[in-house]
Every structure is written in structure tokens, then in C-alpha cells.
Design an enzyme around this catalytic site. Structure first.
Site, PDB file in Angstrom:
ATOM      1  N   ASP A   1       0.838  -1.192   0.000  1.00  0.00           N
ATOM      2  CA  ASP A   1       0.000   0.000   0.000  1.00  0.00           C
ATOM      3  C   ASP A   1       0.878   1.248   0.000  1.00  0.00           C
ATOM      4  OD1 ASP A   1      -2.345   1.795   0.698  1.00  0.00           O
ATOM      5  OD2 ASP A   1      -3.303  -0.147   0.974  1.00  0.00           O
TER       6      ASP A   1
ATOM      7  N   ASP B   1      -0.842   2.197  18.352  1.00  0.00           N
ATOM      8  CA  ASP B   1      -1.577   0.998  17.923  1.00  0.00           C
ATOM      9  C   ASP B   1      -0.673  -0.021  17.248  1.00  0.00           C
ATOM     10  OD1 ASP B   1      -4.629   1.374  18.326  1.00  0.00           O
ATOM     11  OD2 ASP B   1      -3.962   3.300  17.541  1.00  0.00           O
TER      12      ASP B   1
ATOM     13  N   HIS C   1      -3.664   5.899   3.272  1.00  0.00           N
ATOM     14  CA  HIS C   1      -4.387   4.676   2.909  1.00  0.00           C
ATOM     15  C   HIS C   1      -3.783   3.442   3.582  1.00  0.00           C
ATOM     16  CE1 HIS C   1      -6.208   1.648   0.193  1.00  0.00           C
ATOM     17  NE2 HIS C   1      -7.114   2.585  -0.082  1.00  0.00           N
TER      18      HIS C   1
ATOM     19  N   THR D   1      -5.904   0.968  24.131  1.00  0.00           N
ATOM     20  CA  THR D   1      -5.482   2.227  23.521  1.00  0.00           C
ATOM     21  C   THR D   1      -6.036   2.301  22.110  1.00  0.00           C
ATOM     22  OG1 THR D   1      -3.418   2.280  24.777  1.00  0.00           O
ATOM     23  CG2 THR D   1      -3.514   3.640  22.806  1.00  0.00           C
TER      24      THR D   1
ATOM     25  N   ALA E   1      -7.943  -8.721  -8.151  1.00  0.00           N
ATOM     26  CA  ALA E   1      -9.039  -9.554  -7.636  1.00  0.00           C
ATOM     27  C   ALA E   1      -9.525 -10.537  -8.693  1.00  0.00           C
ATOM     28  CB  ALA E   1     -10.189  -8.677  -7.161  1.00  0.00           C
TER      29      ALA E   1
ATOM     30  N   VAL F   1      -7.161 -15.578  -5.998  1.00  0.00           N
ATOM     31  CA  VAL F   1      -7.248 -14.335  -5.235  1.00  0.00           C
ATOM     32  C   VAL F   1      -8.663 -14.209  -4.678  1.00  0.00           C
ATOM     33  CG1 VAL F   1      -7.082 -11.820  -5.310  1.00  0.00           C
ATOM     34  CG2 VAL F   1      -5.502 -13.218  -6.655  1.00  0.00           C
TER      35      VAL F   1
ATOM     36  N   SER G   1     -11.554  -1.038  -0.785  1.00  0.00           N
ATOM     37  CA  SER G   1     -10.220  -1.035  -0.174  1.00  0.00           C
ATOM     38  C   SER G   1     -10.281  -1.290   1.320  1.00  0.00           C
ATOM     39  CB  SER G   1      -9.547   0.323  -0.402  1.00  0.00           C
ATOM     40  OG  SER G   1      -9.020   0.434  -1.689  1.00  0.00           O
TER      41      SER G   1
END
Length: 483
Positions: free
Chosen positions: A60, A69, A92, A107, A208, A213, A280
Site C-alpha cells: 500500500d 496501535d 491509505h 489504547t 481480484a 485471489v 479497499s
């Protein structure tokens, strides 16, 4: 022994889950409405103590590794377009990463596969373009780095009716096949119609729309398929929430709104991410579910994980929010809505049959080479995900080949074809029908053919699913010398 213990533990927890599914204490988790829709944590009354480490690759725009995180969650990162993978100017990639792997730690938010390890590949250039060489190299790097799951929340237009507008890439397809051969589950967004020539668009995007996939479409809060989500009767495999998604976001971008409270999260990320939508953001939920299956049972194969996710999906139809969706597999939602708890419960068995011969989707270099005079093969077919298997066998002059195919699922309808030496493709525009040597008489569950070769060479045995259905099959090949 370890696999048996893990599965046994899962079965016990699943049995208890309906009465006491655990609720994450992360303070922003209530904003993640999709967790409940996916039944993300309903398989366990408390967080499971024994989850195997699973590497998930996010190919990405990079990631902001300073966010709490992601503490301890990033195994490796690399940029394939220059600069640092830890600088995400688009947001993204950071968004996708949060959905998958944000810590369960009281958190921020929580990822659906919070114990996974991330492999971050940056492939998005500053102008938002994605070079195919960067994407393909990143896929191969992730596979070589031990990824069990690769998330591809990106895509290129597919338009079978207008080849000049179709962005099929042999480079991308080769990289995908390479990863699948290494046992990786590939998950990709089917694409958004607002990026297509018209809306709704009736074809899933690449990658895809490639074999093996898992193509993911997007659902709304009411259970309908989102208007922007691409349709496809073959390559749309499963659906997940894809509107109003909340996740992590780079601090460098949220700081542009200093008055926003949730710095580092998407509600401070600008209009495009305030109520983020897109296939996405549906795909990472499926990637996370795949990672959790591997975490519970590391002995699973990639084809088994894909089959479990699709077979355990909750059917999407008019009775539960999608007036357009037919019962069963449809072009809007695939096999239905992701259900993590049902997928985990499916590990109690029986498990889908594994297939050690993938990827063998065409003749030439892709075919699986078989040796011997009597050759037994046990493999699987899937009309939607893996419709063709091809095997390569050597025959000498005057040598006779007998082939018998038996498909072992209800209503099976398969075809058996033998191709001559020189065959490179068994489907598509480059197929040469004149190279077909023999074919079974009619499709069905049991197929046979016999052929006596005239010339020495490599012949190709093609097994094809001729109608919707999936399951295991056996192929018996016998070679004998005749005069």
C-alpha cells in the site's frame, strides 16, 4: 500434536462464545461498527491465549509506525518507490494496517488480527500512481519474507469488452502465482465503480480478477451492497463492510486539524476519510480473518483458508438487506458476508481438502510435471477461484495414455482434455484449438479419455470445472507402450 491442541481449544471456545463473546476495551473500538457485523471476536469468551504469530503483508502507501496501535506489530518494512516506508503521505496504508493489526491494549482501536505481524511494502508514489514493477516486486518480497496473507487494497481496471481499456498485467499475475505457490493467501478489493467508465461496473478489478485471489466487495450498514462496489459473477468471492469505516491515520495528516480530538485516527483525516468508504477498506477485514485462521491452526494451507472463509460466509440476500442479491453465490456479494466466528468454528472439521499442485492453471511453464507409468493425483477444483488444473506428462512414439477423472462433490460437472506438445495456453485468445489431442465425450462427474501418441514430447492434461461447484477430485493416469 500442536495443531490438534489448537483446534481442540478453538472448538471449546466456540461452543462457549454465544453466551460470552469478549468485547475489546480499546476506547475507540465502539467506532468500529464493522467488528460486530463481522463477528470479529464472537468465537471466544476471552482473548485467546495461544495464537501463532502470522505475518500479514500490506502492499500500500506505507505506514505511520509512531502510532501506539502499531507498537510491536511491524516485523519489516520496505519502500519500492523510494523514500521511507514509514512515511505515509496518503494515509491509505496506515488506515488498512489499523483494521488488521492495531493492538488489543486499551489504547485507540483494535485490529481484527491484533496479534499478527505486519510486513509493510510501500508501492504508492507521491503522485498516487502505483508502478506495476513496484507492486510485483513487493508481492514477491512479501512471499519470500514469510507472509501468510497479502492484502492488496488496490486495483487496475478490467474491461473484457474493450481490450484497450483492460489493465491485465502478466507481471502482476506472475507475482500473484509466485506467492500462491509459496502458500500465501491473497486478498484484494474488487474495486470501486467511481474509478470505472460507468457505474455500477460489472467487472472486478485486477488483481481480484485473477485465479486464487479472494475478491472482496463492500456492504453498507444495512447489509446492502454499496453502490460503488464492482459487480462480477465469477471474481466477486466474499463481502464485508465498506462504508463508514474507522481506523488509524498518520499523525502528520491529522495534525492539519489541530482541534480534532482523535489525533492519529481517521475522523481527523479530512473529508475523504471522515466516513471512509471503499472496497479497499472491506478487503482488510477478510485479510485479518485469514490471519486469525492461520493463527489458530498454522497447519492450514492457503487454499483451505480461502475455502473456509467463503464456505462460512453468511449469505447476503433480500431477507437480510440486499434486495438485489440472489440466494447463494451472486455477482454483488459473492458467497456472502464475512463471518469470522463461523470461520473459526469450521476448524472443528471436516476441513476442505488441500491441493499441493497449485498453481497449475495453464500449460507451458505453469503446468505441474508428473512422472511415472501409473500416476495417481488427488487435487481440488473451484469453478470461481480455481477452475482449471493442468498437468504435464511425457509420452514417446506409440505410447498410450489412459486418463480417468472422478470429481467427488454433489452435482459435479467437469471436463477432461489432452493437449499436444507445443501447447502454451488452454484458454484465452492465445489458445490454439488445433493442438487439442483428445477430449472426454461429455461433461459430468466421471470423465475418461484414451490417446496413443505419434510423436515424442510433453503433453498436457487439462481438468476443468464446467459448471459452478467445488471440491476434491482424483485423476488416474496410466501409460503403456503399444505396437
Amino acid at each position: 500434536m500442536k495443531r490438534a491442541l489448537l483446534v481442540a481449544l478453538t472448538a471449546a471456545l466456540v461452543a462457549a462464545a454465544p453466551a460470552a463473546a469478549f468485547t475489546p476495551t480499546d476506547p475507540l473500538a465502539p467506532n468500529q461498527w464493522y467488528l460486530a457485523q463481522d463477528h470479529a471476536f464472537d468465537a471466544w469468551p476471552t482473548p485467546p491465549p495461544t495464537l501463532a504469530p502470522v505475518k500479514v503483508a500490506i502492499i500500500d502507501s506505507g505506514i505511520d509506525n509512531t502510532l501506539p496501535d502499531f507498537a510491536g506489530r511491524i516485523a519489516d518494512a520496505r519502500s519500492f518507490v523510494g523514500g521511507s516506508p514509514y512515511v505515509d503521505t496518503e494515509g491509505h496504508g496506515t488506515f488498512v494496517a489499523g483494521e488488521i493489526a492495531a493492538n488489543l491494549d486499551s489504547t485507540g482501536i483494535v485490529g481484527m488480527a491484533y496479534a499478527s505481524q505486519l510486513l509493510v511494502a510501500k508501492v504508492v508514489k507521491p503522485d498516487e500512481s502505483i508502478p506495476l514493477t513496484a507492486e510485483s516486486d513487493a508481492i514477491r518480497w512479501a512471499a519470500d519474507s514469510g507472509a501468510k496473507v497479502i492484502n492488496l487494497s488496490l486495483g487496475g481496471l478490467r474491461d473484457p469488452l474493450h481490450p484497450n481499456n483492460d489493465y491485465y498485467s502478466p507481471l502482476e499475475a506472475s507475482a500473484i502465482a509466485y506467492a500462491v505457490r509459496k502458500g500465501v493467501v491473497i486478498v484484494a478489493a474488487v474495486g470501486n465503480s467511481d474509478e470505472a467508465p460507468s457505474s455500477p461496473w460489472n467487472y472486478a478489478s485486477y488483481p481480484a480478477a485473477l485465479p486464487h485471489v479472494i475478491g472482496v466487495s463492500a456492504l453498507t450498514r444495512t447489509g446492502a451492497v454499496a453502490d460503488f462496489s464492482n459487480r462480477d459473477p465469477i471474481y466477486n468471492d466474499i463481502s464485508a463492510p465498506g462504508v463508514g469505516i474507522f481506523s488509524t491515520f498518520p499523525l502528520a495528516l491529522t495534525q492539519n486539524r489541530p482541534g480534532c480530538v482523535d489525533q492519529g485516527y481517521s475522523d481527523c483525516g479530512g473529508n475523504d476519510y471522515l466516513n471512509a468508504e471503499g472496497t479497499s477498506f472491506a478487503a482488510p477485514q477478510v485479510s485479518a480473518a485469514a490471519a486469525m485462521l492461520f493463527a489458530v491452526d498454522p497447519g492450514l494451507t492457503s487454499s483451505q483458508v480461502a475455502a473456509i472463509l467463503e464456505q462460512s460466509a453468511d449469505d447476503v440476500n433480500a431477507a437480510n438487506g440486499c434486495s438485489q442479491c440472489a440466494v447463494g453465490h451472486d455477482r454483488f456479494s459473492g458467497w456472502g458476508r464475512l463471518d469470522v466466528a463461523r470461520a473459526i468454528a469450521a476448524l472443528q472439521g471436516p476441513l476442505p481438502a488441500p491441493d499441493k499442485y497449485e498453481t497449475n492453471d495453464d500449460a507451458g511453464a505453469q503446468a505441474w510435471q508428473l512422472w511415472g507409468k501409473t500416476i495417481p493425483v488427488s487435487a481440488t477444483l473451484d469453478y470461481y477461484d480455481d477452475p482449471i488444473d493442468v498437468y504435464k506428462v511425457a509420452l514417446g512414439p506409440g505410447e498410450q495414455l489412459k486418463a480417468k477423472l472422478t470429481a467427488n462433490w454433489a452435482g459435479a460437472d467437469v471436463d477432461l482434455v489432452l493437449w499436444r506438445p507445443g501447447t502454451m495456453h488452454v484458454t484465452g485468445s492465445q489458445m490454439k484449438p488445433q493442438l487439442r489431442a483428445a477430449q472426454s465425450a461429455a461433461t459430468g462427474a466421471v470423465q475418461q479419455l484414451t490417446y496413443r501418441s505419434k510423436v515424442r514430447g510433453w503433453y498436457y492434461v487439462e481438468v476443468q470445472a464446467a459448471a459452478p461447484g467445488s471440491g476434491p477430485y482424483t485423476l488416474a493416469l496410466t501409460k503403456t507402450q503399444t505396437r
